[in-house]
Design a protein around this motif. Structure first.
Motif, PDB file in Angstrom:
ATOM      1  N   GLY A   1       0.811  -1.196   0.000  1.00 48.50           N
ATOM      2  CA  GLY A   1       0.000   0.000   0.000  1.00 48.50           C
ATOM      3  C   GLY A   1       0.854   1.259   0.000  1.00 48.50           C
ATOM      4  N   ALA A   2       0.207   2.386  -0.261  1.00 57.82           N
ATOM      5  CA  ALA A   2       0.900   3.678  -0.255  1.00 57.82           C
ATOM      6  C   ALA A   2      -0.048   4.760   0.233  1.00 57.82           C
ATOM      7  CB  ALA A   2       1.419   4.025  -1.647  1.00 57.82           C
ATOM      8  N   VAL A   3       0.531   5.785   0.842  1.00 59.09           N
ATOM      9  CA  VAL A   3      -0.222   6.962   1.257  1.00 59.09           C
ATOM     10  C   VAL A   3      -0.145   7.990   0.132  1.00 59.09           C
ATOM     11  CG1 VAL A   3      -0.395   8.828   2.938  1.00 59.09           C
ATOM     12  CG2 VAL A   3       0.305   6.542   3.682  1.00 59.09           C
ATOM     13  N   CYS A   4      -1.281   8.546  -0.245  1.00 58.69           N
ATOM     14  CA  CYS A   4      -1.306   9.573  -1.291  1.00 58.69           C
ATOM     15  C   CYS A   4      -1.559  10.938  -0.653  1.00 58.69           C
ATOM     16  CB  CYS A   4      -2.403   9.281  -2.314  1.00 58.69           C
ATOM     17  SG  CYS A   4      -2.219   7.702  -3.155  1.00 58.69           S
ATOM     18  N   GLY A   5      -0.836  11.952  -1.115  1.00 56.23           N
ATOM     19  CA  GLY A   5      -1.038  13.279  -0.564  1.00 56.23           C
ATOM     20  C   GLY A   5      -0.172  14.300  -1.280  1.00 56.23           C
ATOM     21  N   THR A   6      -0.234  15.533  -0.812  1.00 59.18           N
ATOM     22  CA  THR A   6       0.519  16.618  -1.450  1.00 59.18           C
ATOM     23  C   THR A   6       1.840  16.902  -0.750  1.00 59.18           C
ATOM     24  OG1 THR A   6      -0.726  18.238  -0.140  1.00 59.18           O
ATOM     25  CG2 THR A   6      -1.555  17.724  -2.352  1.00 59.18           C
ATOM     26  N   SER A   7       1.961  16.529   0.527  1.00 61.52           N
ATOM     27  CA  SER A   7       3.221  16.759   1.236  1.00 61.52           C
ATOM     28  C   SER A   7       3.476  15.617   2.207  1.00 61.52           C
ATOM     29  CB  SER A   7       3.212  18.093   1.986  1.00 61.52           C
ATOM     30  OG  SER A   7       2.179  18.107   2.953  1.00 61.52           O
ATOM     31  N   PHE A   8       4.740  15.217   2.302  1.00 61.37           N
ATOM     32  CA  PHE A   8       5.126  14.083   3.144  1.00 61.37           C
ATOM     33  C   PHE A   8       5.360  14.538   4.578  1.00 61.37           C
ATOM     34  CE2 PHE A   8       8.646  11.494   4.945  1.00 61.37           C
ATOM     35  CZ  PHE A   8       7.948  10.299   5.071  1.00 61.37           C
ATOM     36  N   ASP A   9       4.802  13.774   5.503  1.00 58.20           N
ATOM     37  CA  ASP A   9       5.000  14.002   6.936  1.00 58.20           C
ATOM     38  C   ASP A   9       5.653  12.749   7.512  1.00 58.20           C
ATOM     39  OD1 ASP A   9       4.757  14.198   9.719  1.00 58.20           O
ATOM     40  OD2 ASP A   9       2.945  15.416   9.571  1.00 58.20           O
ATOM     41  N   ILE A  10       6.719  12.914   8.255  1.00 54.69           N
ATOM     42  CA  ILE A  10       7.460  11.771   8.790  1.00 54.69           C
ATOM     43  C   ILE A  10       6.563  10.870   9.643  1.00 54.69           C
ATOM     44  CG2 ILE A  10       8.236  12.916  10.882  1.00 54.69           C
ATOM     45  CD1 ILE A  10      10.262  10.452   8.689  1.00 54.69           C
ATOM     46  N   ALA A  11       5.477  11.421  10.189  1.00 52.09           N
ATOM     47  CA  ALA A  11       4.559  10.622  11.003  1.00 52.09           C
ATOM     48  C   ALA A  11       3.941   9.489  10.192  1.00 52.09           C
ATOM     49  CB  ALA A  11       3.460  11.503  11.585  1.00 52.09           C
ATOM     50  N   MET A  12       3.811   9.681   8.884  1.00 57.73           N
ATOM     51  CA  MET A  12       3.266   8.629   8.025  1.00 57.73           C
ATOM     52  C   MET A  12       4.124   7.376   8.079  1.00 57.73           C
ATOM     53  SD  MET A  12       2.487  10.853   4.620  1.00 57.73           S
ATOM     54  CE  MET A  12       1.371  12.252   4.590  1.00 57.73           C
ATOM     55  N   ASP A  13       5.411   7.581   8.282  1.00 54.66           N
ATOM     56  CA  ASP A  13       6.382   6.489   8.240  1.00 54.66           C
ATOM     57  C   ASP A  13       6.506   5.774   9.583  1.00 54.66           C
ATOM     58  OD1 ASP A  13       8.391   4.794   7.469  1.00 54.66           O
ATOM     59  OD2 ASP A  13       9.883   6.336   7.092  1.00 54.66           O
ATOM     60  N   GLN A  14       5.819   6.258  10.620  1.00 56.26           N
ATOM     61  CA  GLN A  14       6.031   5.729  11.960  1.00 56.26           C
ATOM     62  C   GLN A  14       4.867   4.881  12.461  1.00 56.26           C
ATOM     63  OE1 GLN A  14       6.897   9.350  14.076  1.00 56.26           O
ATOM     64  NE2 GLN A  14       9.034   9.366  13.440  1.00 56.26           N
TER      65      GLN A  14
ATOM     66  N   ASP B   1       0.984   0.291   4.380  1.00 50.77           N
ATOM     67  CA  ASP B   1       1.525   1.358   3.548  1.00 50.77           C
ATOM     68  C   ASP B   1       3.037   1.439   3.712  1.00 50.77           C
ATOM     69  OD1 ASP B   1      -1.034   2.114   2.706  1.00 50.77           O
ATOM     70  OD2 ASP B   1      -1.306   3.392   4.468  1.00 50.77           O
ATOM     71  N   LEU B   2       3.755   1.380   2.591  1.00 48.41           N
ATOM     72  CA  LEU B   2       5.218   1.385   2.654  1.00 48.41           C
ATOM     73  C   LEU B   2       5.856   2.499   1.824  1.00 48.41           C
ATOM     74  CD1 LEU B   2       6.020  -2.453   2.555  1.00 48.41           C
ATOM     75  CD2 LEU B   2       6.025  -0.912   4.520  1.00 48.41           C
ATOM     76  N   ALA B   3       5.034   3.404   1.290  1.00 45.64           N
ATOM     77  CA  ALA B   3       5.588   4.516   0.512  1.00 45.64           C
ATOM     78  C   ALA B   3       4.591   5.668   0.486  1.00 45.64           C
ATOM     79  CB  ALA B   3       5.914   4.068  -0.909  1.00 45.64           C
ATOM     80  N   PHE B   4       5.105   6.826   0.100  1.00 47.08           N
ATOM     81  CA  PHE B   4       4.284   8.025  -0.065  1.00 47.08           C
ATOM     82  C   PHE B   4       4.261   8.395  -1.545  1.00 47.08           C
ATOM     83  CE2 PHE B   4       4.225  12.723  -0.470  1.00 47.08           C
ATOM     84  CZ  PHE B   4       2.940  12.965   0.022  1.00 47.08           C
ATOM     85  N   TYR B   5       3.051   8.443  -2.115  1.00 45.87           N
ATOM     86  CA  TYR B   5       2.866   8.844  -3.510  1.00 45.87           C
ATOM     87  C   TYR B   5       2.393  10.284  -3.525  1.00 45.87           C
ATOM     88  CZ  TYR B   5       0.910   9.169  -8.194  1.00 45.87           C
ATOM     89  OH  TYR B   5       0.609   9.579  -9.476  1.00 45.87           O
TER      90      TYR B   5
END
Length: 290
Positions: free
Chosen positions: A118-131, A200-204
């Motif tokens: 899976g992946a997170v989709c958004g306009t800006s990456f936040d390190i919290a997504m990775d935790q 989720d393992l990546a940010f798109y």
């Protein structure tokens, strides 16, 4: 876990403000045996200066060439790759820290040659997504018919291949802009399905310059791809089902209703119903979450 080399290709084009974040997400992976190759596809900006500095400082490969398009750039990366495993990431996207480690564990535990996540989709990456990534091996399975009829939900940013398999498939089709759809259809037409981890393992990164933002172009390229590749059979039925689904997804309900008899006559009603049910469920789920 055996420490096999993983090649990561970053095709760079006009992402000067994002590419450094992308590169560091690869350098900072928990899995360390990585061959990183960044390829500048003739980008007209000055991002190459920053990439060259990072390449010298951190010791990864950087290649500059004239603009030839994404698929030719990916095929060059595949030719240069020395790793047993291969993946690619757009220069505006981000890998989560445990992406490669988790996927390699999954590949080996399930004895697979390719997988996604899976992946997170958004306009800006936040390190919290990775935790918040849970350590689980739950997965979904997508088949050839899922990808063919708008039911496949696999993020290209998380495709991890054995390099030999990708080369055996012939690499990326340089005549289409939908490099991920082509290779997924070709693989599943021969091998049946792809397993994708539900975590989720990546940010798109979503923005107006992405191909995914131009739905009309994607649909046009999709129809051309179906018409032109030789491994897709029953083309009249497949094209008719795809056309009516495009009308449905584009909310052109009058055209959708008109084409229904043609799809039924071609024997495509079962696949049509499955795809409409799949997409309606997705709409409802997203609406409930909003």
């Amino acid at each position: 876990m055996n420490n096999e080399l993983v090649t990561v290709i970053v095709p760079y084009y006009k992402h000067e403000q994002f590419v450094e974040e992308c590169i560091f997400s690869i350098l900072n992976q928990s899995y360390k045996n990585i061959e990183l190759i960044v390829i500048d596809d003739g980008s007209p900006d000055d991002g190459w200066v920053k990439i060259a500095q990072l390449a010298e400082e951190y010791g990864f490969s950087f290649v500059r060439k004239e603009n030839e398009g994404l698929c030719k750039t990916l095929n060059l990366g595949l030719k240069l790759a020395k790793g047993k495993y291969f993946c690619a990431i757009a220069s505006d996207d981000v890998f989560f820290k445990y992406k490669l480690e988790r996927q390699l564990e999954f590949l080996k535990s399930e004895k697979l040659q390719v997988c996604s996540a899976g992946a997170v989709c958004g306009t800006s990456f936040d390190i919290a997504m990775d935790q918040s990534v849970e350590r689980n091996m739950n997965y979904d399975t997508c088949t050839y018919q899922d990808f063919l009829f708008f039911r496949g939900n696999v993020f290209a940013v998380n495709l991890l291949w054995t390099t030999n398999l990708l080369k055996k498939l012939g690499g990326y089709n340089e005549s289409t802009k939908l490099e991920d759809l082509y290779i997924l259809l070709k693989y599943t037409s021969q091998y049946g399905s792809i397993k994708s981890l539900t975590c989720d393992l990546a940010f798109y990164r979503s923005h107006s310059a992405n191909l995914s933002a131009d739905r009309a172009l994607i649909y046009q390229e999709r129809m051309l791809l179906i018409k032109n590749v030789d491994f897709i059979k029953n083309k009249k039925q497949v094209l008719a089902i795809n056309q009516i689904l495009i009308y449905f997804l584009s909310k052109k309900l009058f055209k959708f209703i008109i084409v229904i008899p043609k799809v039924i006559a071609l024997g495509g009603s079962v696949q049509l119903i499955k795809s409409i049910k799949y997409n309606l469920t997705g709409y409802i789920t997203r609406w409930l979450r909003s």
